[in-house]
Structure formats: C-alpha cells, structure tokens
Design a protein around this motif. Structure first.
Motif, PDB file in Angstrom:
ATOM      1  N   ILE A 407       0.829  -1.210   0.000  1.00 29.00           N
ATOM      2  CA  ILE A 407       0.000   0.000   0.000  1.00 29.00           C
ATOM      3  C   ILE A 407       0.859   1.254   0.000  1.00 29.00           C
ATOM      4  O   ILE A 407       0.591   2.206  -0.725  1.00 29.00           O
ATOM      5  CB  ILE A 407      -0.944  -0.001   1.218  1.00 29.00           C
ATOM      6  N   THR A 408       1.907   1.261   0.839  1.00 30.03           N
ATOM      7  CA  THR A 408       2.760   2.444   0.919  1.00 30.03           C
ATOM      8  C   THR A 408       3.455   2.709  -0.416  1.00 30.03           C
ATOM      9  O   THR A 408       3.668   3.860  -0.792  1.00 30.03           O
ATOM     10  CB  THR A 408       3.797   2.300   2.043  1.00 30.03           C
ATOM     11  N   LEU A 409       3.819   1.646  -1.136  1.00 35.90           N
ATOM     12  CA  LEU A 409       4.415   1.812  -2.464  1.00 35.90           C
ATOM     13  C   LEU A 409       3.424   2.485  -3.400  1.00 35.90           C
ATOM     14  O   LEU A 409       3.784   3.414  -4.137  1.00 35.90           O
ATOM     15  CB  LEU A 409       4.843   0.460  -3.031  1.00 35.90           C
ATOM     16  N   TRP A 410       2.173   2.032  -3.409  1.00 32.99           N
ATOM     17  CA  TRP A 410       1.166   2.609  -4.301  1.00 32.99           C
ATOM     18  C   TRP A 410       1.009   4.099  -4.015  1.00 32.99           C
ATOM     19  O   TRP A 410       0.967   4.919  -4.945  1.00 32.99           O
ATOM     20  CB  TRP A 410      -0.182   1.888  -4.133  1.00 32.99           C
ATOM     21  N   ILE A 411       0.962   4.450  -2.736  1.00 34.03           N
ATOM     22  CA  ILE A 411       0.822   5.866  -2.360  1.00 34.03           C
ATOM     23  C   ILE A 411       2.028   6.664  -2.850  1.00 34.03           C
ATOM     24  O   ILE A 411       1.881   7.753  -3.423  1.00 34.03           O
ATOM     25  CB  ILE A 411       0.661   6.004  -0.835  1.00 34.03           C
ATOM     26  N   ILE A 412       3.230   6.122  -2.631  1.00 32.95           N
ATOM     27  CA  ILE A 412       4.458   6.806  -3.067  1.00 32.95           C
ATOM     28  C   ILE A 412       4.459   7.034  -4.578  1.00 32.95           C
ATOM     29  O   ILE A 412       4.774   8.138  -5.059  1.00 32.95           O
ATOM     30  CB  ILE A 412       5.699   5.991  -2.654  1.00 32.95           C
ATOM     31  N   LYS A 419       2.562  15.057 -12.350  1.00 35.21           N
ATOM     32  CA  LYS A 419       2.073  15.571 -13.631  1.00 35.21           C
ATOM     33  C   LYS A 419       0.714  14.978 -13.996  1.00 35.21           C
ATOM     34  O   LYS A 419      -0.012  15.539 -14.807  1.00 35.21           O
ATOM     35  CB  LYS A 419       3.086  15.281 -14.738  1.00 35.21           C
ATOM     36  N   ASN A 420       0.423  13.809 -13.400  1.00 38.97           N
ATOM     37  CA  ASN A 420      -0.882  13.170 -13.613  1.00 38.97           C
ATOM     38  C   ASN A 420      -1.791  13.617 -12.471  1.00 38.97           C
ATOM     39  O   ASN A 420      -1.828  12.993 -11.415  1.00 38.97           O
ATOM     40  CB  ASN A 420      -0.716  11.653 -13.625  1.00 38.97           C
ATOM     41  N   THR A 421      -2.484  14.702 -12.676  1.00 38.91           N
ATOM     42  CA  THR A 421      -3.243  15.347 -11.591  1.00 38.91           C
ATOM     43  C   THR A 421      -4.215  14.413 -10.880  1.00 38.91           C
ATOM     44  O   THR A 421      -4.232  14.373  -9.642  1.00 38.91           O
ATOM     45  CB  THR A 421      -3.999  16.584 -12.121  1.00 38.91           C
ATOM     46  N   PRO A 422      -5.036  13.627 -11.600  1.00 38.08           N
ATOM     47  CA  PRO A 422      -5.969  12.739 -10.888  1.00 38.08           C
ATOM     48  C   PRO A 422      -5.250  11.732  -9.982  1.00 38.08           C
ATOM     49  O   PRO A 422      -5.680  11.492  -8.851  1.00 38.08           O
ATOM     50  CB  PRO A 422      -6.716  12.024 -12.025  1.00 38.08           C
ATOM     51  N   MET A 423      -4.134  11.145 -10.477  1.00 37.15           N
ATOM     52  CA  MET A 423      -3.408  10.165  -9.680  1.00 37.15           C
ATOM     53  C   MET A 423      -2.689  10.832  -8.507  1.00 37.15           C
ATOM     54  O   MET A 423      -2.586  10.277  -7.423  1.00 37.15           O
ATOM     55  CB  MET A 423      -2.410   9.410 -10.554  1.00 37.15           C
ATOM     56  N   PHE A 424      -2.179  12.057  -8.728  1.00 37.01           N
ATOM     57  CA  PHE A 424      -1.515  12.800  -7.655  1.00 37.01           C
ATOM     58  C   PHE A 424      -2.512  13.100  -6.532  1.00 37.01           C
ATOM     59  O   PHE A 424      -2.196  12.931  -5.344  1.00 37.01           O
ATOM     60  CB  PHE A 424      -0.927  14.097  -8.212  1.00 37.01           C
ATOM     61  N   ILE A 425      -3.702  13.515  -6.900  1.00 33.54           N
ATOM     62  CA  ILE A 425      -4.744  13.792  -5.901  1.00 33.54           C
ATOM     63  C   ILE A 425      -5.142  12.505  -5.180  1.00 33.54           C
ATOM     64  O   ILE A 425      -5.335  12.493  -3.957  1.00 33.54           O
ATOM     65  CB  ILE A 425      -5.979  14.445  -6.573  1.00 33.54           C
ATOM     66  N   ALA A 426      -5.239  11.405  -5.949  1.00 32.08           N
ATOM     67  CA  ALA A 426      -5.564  10.103  -5.346  1.00 32.08           C
ATOM     68  C   ALA A 426      -4.504   9.712  -4.315  1.00 32.08           C
ATOM     69  O   ALA A 426      -4.820   9.166  -3.251  1.00 32.08           O
ATOM     70  CB  ALA A 426      -5.678   9.034  -6.421  1.00 32.08           C
ATOM     71  N   ALA A 430      -5.140   9.125  -0.413  1.00 32.79           N
ATOM     72  CA  ALA A 430      -4.766   7.828   0.172  1.00 32.79           C
ATOM     73  C   ALA A 430      -3.802   8.017   1.338  1.00 32.79           C
ATOM     74  O   ALA A 430      -3.920   7.349   2.373  1.00 32.79           O
ATOM     75  CB  ALA A 430      -4.140   6.935  -0.896  1.00 32.79           C
ATOM     76  N   LEU A 431      -2.855   8.934   1.189  1.00 34.10           N
ATOM     77  CA  LEU A 431      -1.888   9.196   2.262  1.00 34.10           C
ATOM     78  C   LEU A 431      -2.591   9.722   3.508  1.00 34.10           C
ATOM     79  O   LEU A 431      -2.327   9.252   4.624  1.00 34.10           O
ATOM     80  CB  LEU A 431      -0.841  10.210   1.789  1.00 34.10           C
ATOM     81  N   VAL A 432      -3.470  10.679   3.329  1.00 36.02           N
ATOM     82  CA  VAL A 432      -4.202  11.253   4.466  1.00 36.02           C
ATOM     83  C   VAL A 432      -5.072  10.192   5.130  1.00 36.02           C
ATOM     84  O   VAL A 432      -5.117  10.086   6.367  1.00 36.02           O
ATOM     85  CB  VAL A 432      -5.064  12.453   4.009  1.00 36.02           C
ATOM     86  N   ALA A 433      -5.765   9.392   4.313  1.00 34.82           N
ATOM     87  CA  ALA A 433      -6.627   8.340   4.855  1.00 34.82           C
ATOM     88  C   ALA A 433      -5.817   7.296   5.617  1.00 34.82           C
ATOM     89  O   ALA A 433      -6.189   6.873   6.720  1.00 34.82           O
ATOM     90  CB  ALA A 433      -7.425   7.681   3.725  1.00 34.82           C
ATOM     91  N   TYR A 434      -4.689   6.878   5.026  1.00 36.39           N
ATOM     92  CA  TYR A 434      -3.840   5.853   5.648  1.00 36.39           C
ATOM     93  C   TYR A 434      -3.261   6.361   6.963  1.00 36.39           C
ATOM     94  O   TYR A 434      -3.321   5.677   7.988  1.00 36.39           O
ATOM     95  CB  TYR A 434      -2.727   5.466   4.682  1.00 36.39           C
TER      96      TYR A 434
END
Length: 454
Positions: A407-412, A419-426, A430-434
């Motif tokens: 999970i931490t890898l996916w967040i990183i 540059k990919n705004t939707p993924m950066f926001i995701a 995810a970081l805040v939720a985790y």
C-alpha cells in the motif's frame, strides 16, 4: 558493486536455516549468553525454520495446485497474470539497484535502532526483497537512482515503525514475545484492518459475533478442531477444483497436516528464539534502561495460527470469485493463491482471531489487492522486461497478489506522479486516509492486550 553483489549472493545463497544460526549465535555471544547456550539457540532456530519451510512447501504445492485447478476449471482469462512471489523476488533481486539497497537498508535499520526511532532489528535478510521492491518500482517509474534510494529509506522506516506498533499483537495473539514482523506486504494492511475492526465494533449484530477457533470448537465439536477443519476445507477445495476422489482425499489430509504441523514447527522455532529474546531484554535493560528491541522475522512464523489458516483456505475460492466480479480487475489470480495465509494475517489478527470478521476484512483486503495489481501491472511488467524475465506463454502483463500488497508503495508512486493530476490527488487522499487510520487506531493494539500478562 561487484564485491557487494558477491557478498549479497553468498549470504542469500546460504538461506535463513543456515545463516540465522550463525547470526543468532554471534548475537547471543554479544548479549553474554555464552557459547553453548547461544549455539544451541541458534541451531534450534535453524531447525525450526527448516520445519516451517517444509510445511510451507507442502502448503504451497498442494494448495497451489488445487487453486490452479480451480482457475482452470472455471476457464478464467485476463491480460495480467499472477506470476507469484518467487518470480517477484527474482525480478527484484535482478534489478541493478538491489545489491546497493540491501546494505543501505541494513545500515538504516542500525541507525534507527541507535537513535530509538525503531525497536525492530530486522534479521530477515531473505525477505529484504519486500523492502527493495518499492525502490525498484520507483527506479523504473522515474529512472532516478537518488529518488529510488530516498523513497526506499522512507518506506523501510514506515515498515519498521509498523512492525514496532504491531509487536504486542505478535506477542499476545500469536504467542511470540520479543518478535516483530517487518514484512512489508503484510504489515502494510495493519492500520486499515484495525480501523475496520474499530468500525465493526460499532455495527449492531456484527459486534456481537465472536467466532474464534475455541468458540467454533465448542459449537461444532470435533469439526471445529484445526486438524478436521483443514481436512474439510481441503476436501472442499479439491471438489471445487474437480479433483479425482483419490486426490480430493489426499488434499484433505495434506491441509489437515498443515494445520497441525505448522504450530509445532513454530513452537520449535520459539524454543530457540526465547533465550535470545530474553538475553536481549536483559542486555538492553542493563545498558539502556527503558529501551526494548524486537527481533524482526519472516511473517511465516505466524501464518499457522488456526484462525488465520481457516480464513486463508476459505479465501481461495472467494478470491477467484472476486477476480471475476470486480469491474476494475484485470489480473488472473494464480500462483500467489497459495500465499493467501500471508495476505490475510492482519485481517484476522486485528479481530483477535474472529473468523467471521477476519473473513470480511480479508475480502476487503483482496479488493484492494486486485485494484493495485491492475493499476501497477504496466510498471511491474516494465520491470520484468527490463531484467529479462521470460514471460509465460500468452501473458501480456505480469503482477501478483504478493507484489500488489504494498500500500505504501502505491501511495508513493501516485505522489511522485505529480504531472498526472488525478493520480496525484488520489495519492494525497490515500496518504491522508492511511495516516488517519493509523493515528485513529494507534492505541488499539495496546488496549486489546493491556490486561494480559507477558
């Protein structure tokens, strides 16, 4: 780099059953345990690991074949193939930064111990690949060695802290005092699973259900015993996989054997670890009052817990079913179905062995795994191509259940993809939720076991 690579290859080639006795004997001598006591403890641990690996080998071969037969019988076909953790480990160790990251992670661990940032001393060098894998993925995502090293260190620090945090559960729930589990792809899920357990405590009906191994045995008698449960679940898996009658019965006995033998092998392992663990506590308390040190081990030492194995076996057909019904999934679960006992560890432990809640939590865990497997499949495939991995016939992309538990890898990866705004926001969400779930449940493990003596 050539010298480092040769040293790494030599140590990894010896394996834990050979190298751990040497490491623990030296460690015991440093702790003042004496040569005879230290050597006996180290050798006993080595023998225990041989036993654990033999049982895991039986589990992997028998359960793996049954799971593959079930997948084949259903005629499933996806464009991402689950190639299994052995392939994931081989690809990771074959990356150009692996030999560099092993000593860096080890040195980091020693520094964190020295400055009391972690209590975990990770001696599980053979599973360092779980700590290297995120760095390797970052390296191929960014082509930056510096960024890969920095983020590897950050990720490893998080894993060591998660191992510290979950150590009370390892002691009281699994019966392994002085041990922690810095197993990246398993302990990643602990904050989420403890948060789920906290929510389930407030849901009417669910909060009244308590179906652990002992209660199950009380309710259904002999059929609730680990041996009989293993046989029954093995038989059911054989039937679902369309085995012959002979093979069905054989699988049942093999699963029953795993349920009985694994705890006995872990007990042998602990016979060797106990004097080392006690020696470490005495040594630390005399020289550094108030400081504790945990010995970080492979999560294999806890998978034999009866509730954990029961949920894992039930999850085999459920996982295959989830792969079909989840609209976003593109990965065919295959080789790593045999490692579900590792995947569900914290789903079950967070509920203190409650099989009902453990099953709910495990389903949620696998839903997340399938999402990450599909999302990171292209990058995992890129890494496989880069190291020259020979893809299975018909496989367009590769991934795995084990490789998709980070999970931490996916967040990183999402945070560095600015540059990919939707993924950066995701990634930010995810970081805040985790972090929020970890903070919300930070005292829950201690509360669960605060009335239990060591």
């Amino acid at each position: 780099m050539g010298i480092i690579q040769s040293l790494v290859d030599f140590i990894l080639g010896l394996g834990p059953s050979t190298m751990l006795p040497i490491i623990l004997t030296i460690f015991g001598l440093i702790l003042g345990q004496g040569l005879a006591k230290s050597f006996r403890a180290g050798v006993t641990v080595g023998v225990g690991f041989v036993g654990v690996n033999l049982v895991i080998g039986l589990l992997t071969s028998s359960l793996g074949k049954a799971a593959e037969a079930l997948v084949t019988s259903l005629g499933l076909n996806f464009d991402i193939i689950d190639v299994g953790w052995p392939i994931g480990a081989a690809i990771t160790f074959a990356t150009p930064i692996a030999a560099l990251l092993i000593p860096i992670i080890f040195i980091l661990n020693m520094i964190l111990l020295y400055f009391n940032i972690t209590k975990t001393m990770d001696v599980d060098l053979w599973n360092y690949w779980h700590l290297i894998f995120p760095g390797a993925m970052v390296y191929y995502a960014t082509n930056s060695l510096i960024l890969a090293i920095v983020l590897t260190l950050i990720n490893a620090t998080i894993i060591f802290k998660l191992a510290d945090w979950t150590a009370p559960a390892v002691e009281h729930h699994f019966g392994l005092p002085g041990i922690s589990l810095p197993h990246g792809e398993t302990v990643n899920f602990a904050p989420i699973m403890y948060a789920l357990n906290k929510v389930e405590d407030k849901i009417p009906g669910i909060n009244k259900i308590n179906l652990d191994g002992e209660k199950l045995k009380e309710k259904i008698g002999i059929f609730g015993e680990p041996l009989i449960l293993g046989i029954i679940l093995g038989v059911l898996l054989g039937i679902l996989g369309r085995y012959t009658v002979t093979d069905i019965l054989s699988l049942g006995i093999q699963m029953g054997a795993v349920m009985v033998l694994m705890p006995k092998m872990v007990a042998l392992l602990m016979e060797g670890l106990t004097p080392i663990s006690e020696g470490a506590k005495d040594f630390i308390s005399k020289r550094f009052p108030g400081k504790d040190v945990y010995i970080g081990l492979d999560a294999a030492v806890v998978i034999g817990n009866p509730s954990n194995m029961t949920v894992a076996l039930l999850m085999v057909p459920i996982t295959i079913f989830l792969s079909v019904i989840l609209p976003y999934n593109r990965m065919l679960p295959f080789a790593d179905l045999a490692v579900l006992p590792f995947t569900v560890i914290w789903a079950v432990a967070a509920s203190r062995g409650d099989i009902f809640r453990g099953l709910i939590n495990s389903i949620i865990t696998l839903c997340m795994v399938f999402f990450m497997a599909t999302n990171l499949g292209p990058l995992t495939t890129q890494m496989g191509h880069a190291v020259g991995f020979e893809f299975p016939a018909g496989a367009t992309m590769i991934s795995g259940i084990d490789m998709s538990c980070h999970i931490t890898l996916w967040i990183i990866l999402k945070l560095i993809d600015y540059k990919n705004t939707p993924m950066f926001i995701a990634g930010i969400v995810a970081l805040v939720a985790y972090a929020g779930m970890w903070y919300w449940t930070r005292n829950d493990i201690k509360k669960q076991y605060e009335n239990e003596t060591e």
